[in-house]
Motif scaffolding. Structure first.
Motif, short mmCIF file in Angstrom:
data_model
loop_
_atom_site.label_atom_id
_atom_site.label_comp_id
_atom_site.label_asym_id
_atom_site.label_seq_id
_atom_site.Cartn_x
_atom_site.Cartn_y
_atom_site.Cartn_z
N ALA A 143 90.97 82.29 115.78
CA ALA A 143 91.42 83.33 116.71
C ALA A 143 92.91 83.22 116.95
CB ALA A 143 90.67 83.23 118.03
N ALA A 144 93.61 84.37 116.94
CA ALA A 144 95.03 84.39 117.23
C ALA A 144 95.30 84.67 118.70
CB ALA A 144 95.72 85.45 116.38
N MET A 145 94.25 84.97 119.47
CA MET A 145 94.39 85.31 120.89
C MET A 145 93.20 84.75 121.66
SD MET A 145 97.02 87.45 121.49
CE MET A 145 98.13 88.53 120.59
N ASP A 146 93.38 84.52 122.95
CA ASP A 146 92.23 84.33 123.82
C ASP A 146 91.51 85.67 123.93
OD1 ASP A 146 93.06 81.75 124.23
OD2 ASP A 146 93.71 82.04 126.30
N GLY A 147 90.21 85.63 123.81
CA GLY A 147 89.48 86.89 123.90
C GLY A 147 88.02 86.72 123.56
N TYR A 148 87.50 87.70 122.81
CA TYR A 148 86.07 87.72 122.48
C TYR A 148 85.91 88.08 121.01
CZ TYR A 148 85.47 87.61 127.50
OH TYR A 148 85.52 87.24 128.82
N ALA A 149 85.13 87.24 120.31
CA ALA A 149 84.83 87.50 118.90
C ALA A 149 83.60 88.38 118.83
CB ALA A 149 84.59 86.19 118.16
N ILE A 150 83.71 89.42 118.00
CA ILE A 150 82.59 90.36 117.84
C ILE A 150 82.48 90.72 116.37
CG2 ILE A 150 82.85 91.31 120.16
CD1 ILE A 150 84.30 93.70 118.91
N SER A 151 81.44 91.46 116.04
CA SER A 151 81.27 91.99 114.70
C SER A 151 81.34 93.50 114.74
CB SER A 151 79.91 91.55 114.11
OG SER A 151 79.70 92.18 112.86
N PRO A 168 76.80 91.72 125.93
CA PRO A 168 76.55 90.44 126.59
C PRO A 168 77.41 89.34 125.95
CG PRO A 168 74.78 90.94 125.07
CD PRO A 168 75.64 92.16 125.10
N VAL A 169 77.83 88.39 126.76
CA VAL A 169 78.62 87.26 126.25
C VAL A 169 77.67 86.10 125.99
CG1 VAL A 169 80.48 85.65 126.71
CG2 VAL A 169 80.63 88.02 127.52
N VAL A 170 77.59 85.72 124.72
CA VAL A 170 76.70 84.62 124.32
C VAL A 170 77.53 83.63 123.50
CG1 VAL A 170 74.63 83.93 123.09
CG2 VAL A 170 74.72 86.17 124.25
N GLY A 171 77.79 82.44 124.02
CA GLY A 171 78.53 81.42 123.29
C GLY A 171 80.00 81.37 123.68
N VAL A 216 78.19 80.31 116.12
CA VAL A 216 77.52 81.42 115.43
C VAL A 216 77.46 82.59 116.39
CG1 VAL A 216 75.39 82.20 114.34
CG2 VAL A 216 76.16 79.83 114.02
N LEU A 217 77.91 83.76 115.94
CA LEU A 217 77.87 84.95 116.77
C LEU A 217 76.45 85.47 116.87
CD1 LEU A 217 79.47 87.19 118.29
CD2 LEU A 217 79.58 88.41 116.09
N ALA A 218 75.96 85.59 118.11
CA ALA A 218 74.62 86.13 118.31
C ALA A 218 74.63 87.63 118.00
CB ALA A 218 74.17 85.89 119.75
N PRO A 219 73.59 88.15 117.36
CA PRO A 219 73.55 89.59 117.04
C PRO A 219 73.68 90.44 118.29
CG PRO A 219 71.81 88.40 115.88
CD PRO A 219 72.40 87.44 116.86
N GLY A 220 74.54 91.48 118.21
CA GLY A 220 74.71 92.41 119.31
C GLY A 220 75.37 91.82 120.51
N ALA A 221 76.14 90.73 120.35
CA ALA A 221 76.76 90.05 121.49
C ALA A 221 78.24 89.82 121.23
CB ALA A 221 76.07 88.72 121.76
N ALA A 222 78.94 89.40 122.27
CA ALA A 222 80.33 88.97 122.16
C ALA A 222 80.38 87.47 122.39
CB ALA A 222 81.20 89.69 123.19
N HIS A 223 81.33 86.81 121.72
CA HIS A 223 81.45 85.35 121.78
C HIS A 223 82.82 85.00 122.37
CE1 HIS A 223 80.27 81.32 120.02
NE2 HIS A 223 81.57 81.12 120.23
N ARG A 264 85.56 91.36 132.43
CA ARG A 264 84.38 90.50 132.45
C ARG A 264 83.66 90.66 133.77
NH1 ARG A 264 83.06 85.48 129.81
NH2 ARG A 264 80.89 85.03 130.41
N ARG A 265 82.36 90.91 133.68
CA ARG A 265 81.49 90.97 134.86
C ARG A 265 80.27 90.12 134.61
NH1 ARG A 265 83.26 96.47 134.68
NH2 ARG A 265 84.45 97.05 136.58
N GLY A 266 80.32 88.89 135.16
CA GLY A 266 79.19 87.99 134.96
C GLY A 266 79.00 87.68 133.49
N GLY A 267 77.78 87.94 132.99
CA GLY A 267 77.47 87.67 131.60
C GLY A 267 77.76 88.82 130.68
N LEU A 268 78.44 89.86 131.19
CA LEU A 268 78.76 91.02 130.36
C LEU A 268 80.27 91.18 130.25
CD1 LEU A 268 76.23 93.61 131.83
CD2 LEU A 268 75.95 92.22 129.76
#
Length: 418
Positions: free
Chosen positions: A67-75, A87-90, A100-107, A130-134
């Motif tokens: 990652a080049a930035m603080d943030g969230y990895a997605i597909s 949802p944020v998972v990991g 490992v990126l969980a399907p349909g989630a942000a890491h 960011r709101r809780g786990g989302l």
């Protein structure tokens, strides 16, 4: 390589003529041969040393997708745009093994951290809420954003540094990044500086009437000192046999021997005879230059030899013009590019000699100019203190005028590059 016969068969005689300055420079460099010897040193101690062999990267930079930035990895594979909420998972921080990126989630991911498997994009945290786990994304993001790809800077196996490279702080950083802790560098040139004169004393002691402190030894040691040279200093009285012994001993280990004083033909000038007694040869004994006409160039055994006059300016300027290029040749470096400046003063000239003048370099309107730094007199030190280069003014019948372009030799070899 055999030096061409530029001089009479016996240049070592009172009748030998002075060799032109440019010819003498060519002879000096031709006598030196690259040492082609290397040694291994810790990378951290290699600043200023010359690399002796190519360096290939044993690993890539970056070594993995990160990652080049603080943030969230997605597909974003097969998608258009970014979902509004995921949802944020990991979570992966720098130094953690890849997740490992969980399907349909942000890491959740930090700068420099390994990209989780399955992710192809990083959304910087400034574009999210960011709101809780989302996590809510405020902007559409192009696929592949904010990812440093493995090997995008350096690919594994690539040649990153070539032989002859001078190692500086950027090279030290690169070596550390690819995990190299020792490097092969050119073996240091061993220089023996021998100051001659029965009147010389080391600084710090008392002086008897008629004695003086030796300034040429410290002068030459400082002028020639660099990471690629080792310098040994010695002083010997005005005695042919004593000087010959020192020269013979120095030739056993030195690559370059430099003497000061005793180069003329007076009753107390013993260096020429000492060189011959030590088994040396002199290809040049006089150079058409001022200051420094009684200057000798030759060899003693396998060591190159430069015999400099005793006056401080003559010794310093001879070292800049002849000794420094010999050292570079021994190290296998290409000839330094010549630097030209415009004279900012008028000086008289003679057609049969080159004038070496202490000058101060200035940049005026993008042009390099050379200002005279003091009065004539090769015994004077203050003009050198006020200078940062010497101007090489070729001989001519007419005076040198302001605006005339001349070669300059900076005191510091780092000035203006190579």
């Amino acid at each position: 390589m055999t030096v061409p016969a530029i001089l009479p068969d016996s240049c070592f005689c009172a009748g030998a003529g002075a060799v032109p300055f440019e010819t003498a420079r060519s002879v000096a460099v031709a006598l030196a041969r690259p040492l082609n010897q290397s040694e291994m040193v810790p990378s951290a101690d290699a600043v200023g040393r010359l690399l002796a062999a190519a360096i290939e990267a044993p690993r890539a930079i970056p070594p993995f997708d990160q990652a080049a930035m603080d943030g969230y990895a997605i597909s974003l594979a097969g998608r258009r745009g970014v979902p509004l909420v995921l949802p944020v998972v990991g979570r992966t921080s720098a130094g953690d093994p890849p997740g490992v990126l969980a399907p349909g989630a942000a890491h959740r991911i930090m700068t420099g951290a390994a990209l989780p498997r399955g992710a192809d994009t990083v959304v910087m945290q400034e574009q999210t809420t960011r709101r809780g786990g989302l996590v809510q994304f405020a902007f559409d993001v192009a696929p592949g954003a904010h990812i440093r790809r493995a090997g995008e800077d350096v690919s594994q196996g690539a040649c990153v540094l070539r032989p002859g490279c001078m190692i500086g702080w950027p090279e030290i950083a690169l070596l550390a990044a690819i995990g190299i802790d020792h490097v092969p560098v050119a073996r240091r040139v061993r220089i023996a500086v021998v100051t001659t004169g029965s009147e010389l004393r080391s600084t710090g002691g008392s002086l008897a009437p008629g004695a003086i402190y030796d300034s040429n030894g410290p002068l030459l040691a400082a002028l020639l000192r660099e990471p690629n040279a080792d310098i040994a200093l010695s002083t010997v009285r005005d005695d042919t046999a004593a000087i010959a012994r020192v020269l013979e001993d120095s030739a056993k280990s030195a690559d370059l021997i430099i003497t000061t004083a005793g180069m003329s033909v007076g009753e107390e000038d013993h260096v020429r005879n000492a060189v011959m007694r030590a088994g040396g040869q002199l290809d040049i004994v006089k150079v058409a230059m001022k200051p420094g006409k009684p200057l000798a160039i030759g060899k003693i055994g396998e060591a190159c030899f430069v015999g400099l006059p005793g006056n401080p300016q003559a010794a310093a300027f001879g070292a800049l013009a002849f000794a420094r290029p010999i050292v570079a040749t021994l190290l296998g470096q290409p000839p330094a590019r010549r630097i030209t400046a415009e004279l900012a003063f008028t000086c008289s000239r003679k057609p049969d000699r080159t004038e070496l003048l202490p000058v101060r370099l200035n940049v005026e309107q993008g042009r390099l100019s050379a200002c005279r730094s003091g009065p004539d007199g090769s015994h004077r030190m203050m003009p050198m203190v006020s200078a940062d280069a010497i101007a090489v003014v070729p001989g001519a019948s007419a005076p040198a005028e302001p605006g005339m372009p001349v070669e300059v030799l900076p005191f510091s070899p780092g000035c203006f590059g190579r």
